[in-house]
Design a protein around this motif. Structure first.
Motif, PDB file in Angstrom:
ATOM      1  N   ARG A 103     -22.927   1.347  35.729  1.00  0.00           N
ATOM      2  CA  ARG A 103     -21.475   1.574  35.638  1.00  0.00           C
ATOM      3  C   ARG A 103     -20.822   0.437  34.857  1.00  0.00           C
ATOM      4  O   ARG A 103     -19.909   0.649  34.066  1.00  0.00           O
ATOM      5  CB  ARG A 103     -20.908   1.669  37.066  1.00  0.00           C
ATOM      6  N   HIS A 154     -21.550   1.096  31.237  1.00  0.00           N
ATOM      7  CA  HIS A 154     -20.663   2.178  30.775  1.00  0.00           C
ATOM      8  C   HIS A 154     -19.264   1.610  30.503  1.00  0.00           C
ATOM      9  O   HIS A 154     -18.647   1.897  29.478  1.00  0.00           O
ATOM     10  CB  HIS A 154     -20.617   3.282  31.833  1.00  0.00           C
ATOM     11  N   HIS A 213     -11.063   0.864  34.329  1.00  0.00           N
ATOM     12  CA  HIS A 213     -10.873   2.303  34.572  1.00  0.00           C
ATOM     13  C   HIS A 213     -11.778   2.867  35.680  1.00  0.00           C
ATOM     14  O   HIS A 213     -11.397   3.799  36.369  1.00  0.00           O
ATOM     15  CB  HIS A 213     -11.029   3.103  33.269  1.00  0.00           C
ATOM     16  N   ASP A 214     -12.962   2.306  35.853  1.00  0.00           N
ATOM     17  CA  ASP A 214     -13.878   2.864  36.845  1.00  0.00           C
ATOM     18  C   ASP A 214     -14.060   1.978  38.075  1.00  0.00           C
ATOM     19  O   ASP A 214     -15.075   2.092  38.769  1.00  0.00           O
ATOM     20  CB  ASP A 214     -15.243   3.152  36.188  1.00  0.00           C
ATOM     21  N   HIS A 261      -7.379   8.825  33.376  1.00  0.00           N
ATOM     22  CA  HIS A 261      -8.581   8.947  32.548  1.00  0.00           C
ATOM     23  C   HIS A 261      -9.505  10.090  32.980  1.00  0.00           C
ATOM     24  O   HIS A 261     -10.376  10.493  32.224  1.00  0.00           O
ATOM     25  CB  HIS A 261      -9.342   7.612  32.471  1.00  0.00           C
ATOM     26  N   ASP A 316     -13.626   7.188  27.379  1.00  0.00           N
ATOM     27  CA  ASP A 316     -14.441   7.391  28.577  1.00  0.00           C
ATOM     28  C   ASP A 316     -15.394   8.564  28.402  1.00  0.00           C
ATOM     29  O   ASP A 316     -16.543   8.504  28.807  1.00  0.00           O
ATOM     30  CB  ASP A 316     -13.526   7.624  29.787  1.00  0.00           C
ATOM     31  N   ARG A 355     -22.712   8.072  26.651  1.00  0.00           N
ATOM     32  CA  ARG A 355     -22.667   9.494  27.025  1.00  0.00           C
ATOM     33  C   ARG A 355     -23.709  10.263  26.218  1.00  0.00           C
ATOM     34  O   ARG A 355     -23.968   9.948  25.063  1.00  0.00           O
ATOM     35  CB  ARG A 355     -21.281  10.078  26.746  1.00  0.00           C
TER      36      ARG A 355
HETATM   37 FE   LIG Z   1     -15.751   6.033  33.053  1.00  0.00          FE
END
Ligand SMILES: [Fe+2]
Ligand SMILES: [Fe+2]
Length: 380
Positions: free
Chosen positions: A207, A210, A239-240, A302, A323, A329
């Motif tokens: 994470r 990412h 954001h995460d 997001h 994102d 991705r």
């Molecule tokens: Fe994300």
């Protein structure tokens, strides 16, 4: 008695500040130099390092090296920092005049500040009270007012904004900083260094990777589309945050924090992971001290976006796309979306929304009504 005042945010001070002051001191030959960091510029929302931290940086990065080099009477004037409010330059000039009646005043500012001179408080009085000095920086934008005396030395193309952005993104900026400042910034974890350390501790390793990939793409998109790069990078890094907790714990956490989520009960029952962006927003504010509403909103949006595409700001879209199309991705067509984002932000946003819905459909997941409403808003 000649007094040279050197004002600015110094957030952080860097080698171009040193070069500028050295050049000015050689030309003006002042009896005293006062370096005056602003508590915050009247034009900016907030400085990025606290007043005490910047005072330390200015001492280490400007006062110490130049005092040695020039043998000048050089000191830090911390009165604006101590005032804890935005102080207009005219107030500082009048204060110095009162302390040293009859002194000849010279003011040195960086070229970015010089270009905004006309919007300062009492510009004509400022012009009468002092001589104004600056130097040209290759990357600076806008014309310098005609009454400024321009130092002939070529200045290095360094801006504090750029240094802050790079530190936030974990890049090496040591070549632009004096060694003492670089050490201090690292030791005290300023300008996003502490933030990144905390983030690495909070998020599982994939994470975190990412997150860095999203920050990189968000920043490049921001540059392409004239969005504030620092805001984009900050929003992307945080954001995460909500993914730091397992999905199973998100419903309880969301209820405990009383977060407002569209179709809350249904969402938490059917697809609790969708709540994570609201948790991220909450923690960005409460644990990381982010108070910029544009950054917080982009974080919140997001995953589910907004009920209609027209409500999404460029920053919201840039983060949403970054994102869903970051380099980590793997879905089919992701490269095309990434490439499209640099040609047409709106089209890329639409493609990202479509990719998200397609993914949910293929996996037999529940489609959130807001995701559908967002998609339908493109068709109007
Ligand atoms: Fe994300
Ligand atoms: Fe997310």
């Amino acid at each position: 008695m000649k007094i040279l005042l050197f004002g600015g945010a110094f957030d952080p001070p860097h080698k171009a500040h040193v070069a500028l002051l050295r050049a000015a001191a050689r030309t003006i030959k002042p009896d005293r130099v006062l370096v005056v960091p602003a508590w915050r510029s009247p034009f900016k929302a907030a400085a990025h390092a606290a007043a005490a931290e910047r005072a330390g940086l200015v001492r280490a990065g400007i006062i110490k090296p130049l005092r040695r080099l020039l043998g000048l009477r050089l000191s830090l004037d911390a009165s604006e920092l101590r005032s804890r409010r935005a102080v207009y330059t005219i107030e500082t000039l009048e204060r110095v005049k009162k302390l040293q009646p009859g002194a000849e005043l010279h003011v040195l500012v960086g070229s970015d500040n010089a270009t905004s001179f006309d919007s300062w408080k009492s510009p004509s009085r400022l012009r009468r009270e002092a001589s104004w000095w600056t130097a040209r920086r290759p990357g600076a934008a806008g014309p310098i007012p005609h009454f400024f005396k321009i130092l002939p030395e070529k200045m290095p193309d360094i801006a504090s904004t750029d240094i802050r952005l790079r530190l936030l993104l974990g890049e090496d900026v040591s070549r632009w900083l004096t060694p003492d400042v670089a050490v201090r910034i690292r030791r005290e974890g300023l300008y996003g260094i502490r933030l990144r350390r905390r983030l690495r501790g909070l998020l599982p390793a994939p994470r975190f990777r990412h997150t860095l990939a999203v920050a990189d793409l968000a920043r490049r998109l921001a540059r392409r589309w004239g969005i504030d790069e620092e805001k984009a990078a900050l929003a992307a890094l945080l954001h995460d945050l909500g993914r730091a907790v397992p999905a199973a714990r998100l419903p309880g956490l969301t209820r405990r924090l009383r977060l407002k989520i569209p179709r809350s009960a249904e969402t938490l029952r059917r697809s609790p992971l969708l709540a994570h962006s609201y948790v991220s927003e909450h923690w960005a504010r409460e644990r990381f001290g982010v108070d910029d509403p544009a950054v917080l909103r982009a974080i919140r949006r997001h995953t589910l976006g907004a009920p209609a595409a027209a409500e999404m700001s460029s920053l919201d879209k840039a983060l949403y796309i970054a994102d869903s199309a970051s380099t980590d991705r793997r879905y089919r067509g992701v490269e095309a979306v990434r490439e499209l984002a640099f040609r047409d932000l709106d089209e890329a946003f639409k493609s990202s929304v479509a990719a998200k819905l397609r993914h949910a459909l293929i996996n037999g997941e529940w489609l959130h009504p807001q995701g559908l409403a967002l998609w339908n808003s493109f068709r109007r």
